[in-house]
Design a protein around this motif. Structure first.
Motif, PDB file in Angstrom:
ATOM      1  N   GLY A   9     -63.629 -11.560   8.542  1.00 34.64           N
ATOM      2  CA  GLY A   9     -64.385 -11.418   9.769  1.00 34.64           C
ATOM      3  C   GLY A   9     -63.903 -12.383  10.837  1.00 34.64           C
ATOM      4  N   LEU A  18     -59.771  -5.505  12.935  1.00 33.08           N
ATOM      5  CA  LEU A  18     -59.936  -6.496  11.871  1.00 33.08           C
ATOM      6  C   LEU A  18     -59.829  -5.777  10.537  1.00 33.08           C
ATOM      7  CD1 LEU A  18     -63.024  -8.643  13.000  1.00 33.08           C
ATOM      8  CD2 LEU A  18     -60.666  -9.446  12.816  1.00 33.08           C
ATOM      9  N   LEU A  20     -61.363  -6.330   6.790  1.00 36.30           N
ATOM     10  CA  LEU A  20     -62.236  -7.073   5.889  1.00 36.30           C
ATOM     11  C   LEU A  20     -61.784  -6.863   4.456  1.00 36.30           C
ATOM     12  CD1 LEU A  20     -65.768  -6.263   7.368  1.00 36.30           C
ATOM     13  CD2 LEU A  20     -64.105  -8.009   8.081  1.00 36.30           C
ATOM     14  N   ARG A  38     -73.613  -3.260   6.862  1.00 34.51           N
ATOM     15  CA  ARG A  38     -73.656  -4.250   7.926  1.00 34.51           C
ATOM     16  C   ARG A  38     -75.081  -4.409   8.416  1.00 34.51           C
ATOM     17  NH1 ARG A  38     -70.391  -0.983  12.751  1.00 34.51           N
ATOM     18  NH2 ARG A  38     -72.038   0.555  13.232  1.00 34.51           N
ATOM     19  N   THR A  91     -70.717  -5.347  16.132  1.00 35.40           N
ATOM     20  CA  THR A  91     -71.043  -6.731  15.821  1.00 35.40           C
ATOM     21  C   THR A  91     -72.155  -6.796  14.786  1.00 35.40           C
ATOM     22  OG1 THR A  91     -70.359  -7.549  17.989  1.00 35.40           O
ATOM     23  CG2 THR A  91     -71.936  -8.895  16.764  1.00 35.40           C
ATOM     24  N   VAL A 114     -68.689 -10.374  11.866  1.00 35.74           N
ATOM     25  CA  VAL A 114     -67.782  -9.704  12.794  1.00 35.74           C
ATOM     26  C   VAL A 114     -68.445  -9.709  14.164  1.00 35.74           C
ATOM     27  CG1 VAL A 114     -66.717  -7.509  13.428  1.00 35.74           C
ATOM     28  CG2 VAL A 114     -66.714  -8.258  11.037  1.00 35.74           C
TER      29      VAL A 114
END
Length: 118
Positions: A9, A18, A20, A38, A91, A114
């Motif tokens: 993250g 990104l 993960l 998430r 996010t 994140v």
């Protein structure tokens, strides 16, 4: 000791990417369906993606379909979530768990933050 550890993250600008990672110890990831979840501040935890242990088929939430890709490396006992074209609404703290619909006996990682912001 059974453990899941997420990493990868960070802070990224909108449109960025990104990857993960979710590394397992104490058990074999390939024996389980594995889910990515998430939770954004003030919101319920939601399922993002899942991989089926039997046939390797994957599921994606509509909000991430076409942008996120779930993969696994059995030799490293690790699964990955490649996240492209990130948006501010992505996010959240991202978690992996040992099922697509985790129950009380399933395992969770500690989460990785994140943040998508300019």
């Amino acid at each position: 000791q059974v453990q899941l550890v997420e990493s990868g993250g960070g802070l990224v600008q909108p449109g960025g990417s990104l990857r993960l990672s979710c590394a397992a110890s104490g058990f074999t990831l390939d024996d389980y369906d594995i889910g990515w979840f998430r939770q954004a501040p003030g919101k319920e935890r939601e399922g993002v993606s899942c991989i089926n242990s039997n046939d390797g088929s994957t599921y994606y939430a509509d909000s991430v379909k076409g942008r996120f890709t779930f993969s696994r490396d059995n030799a490293k006992n690790t699964v990955y979530l490649q996240m492209n074209s990130l948006k501010p609404e992505d996010t959240a703290v991202y978690y992996c768990a040992t099922d697509c619909v985790p129950g009380p006996d399933d395992y969770w990682g500690q989460g990785t933050q994140v943040t998508v912001s300019s």
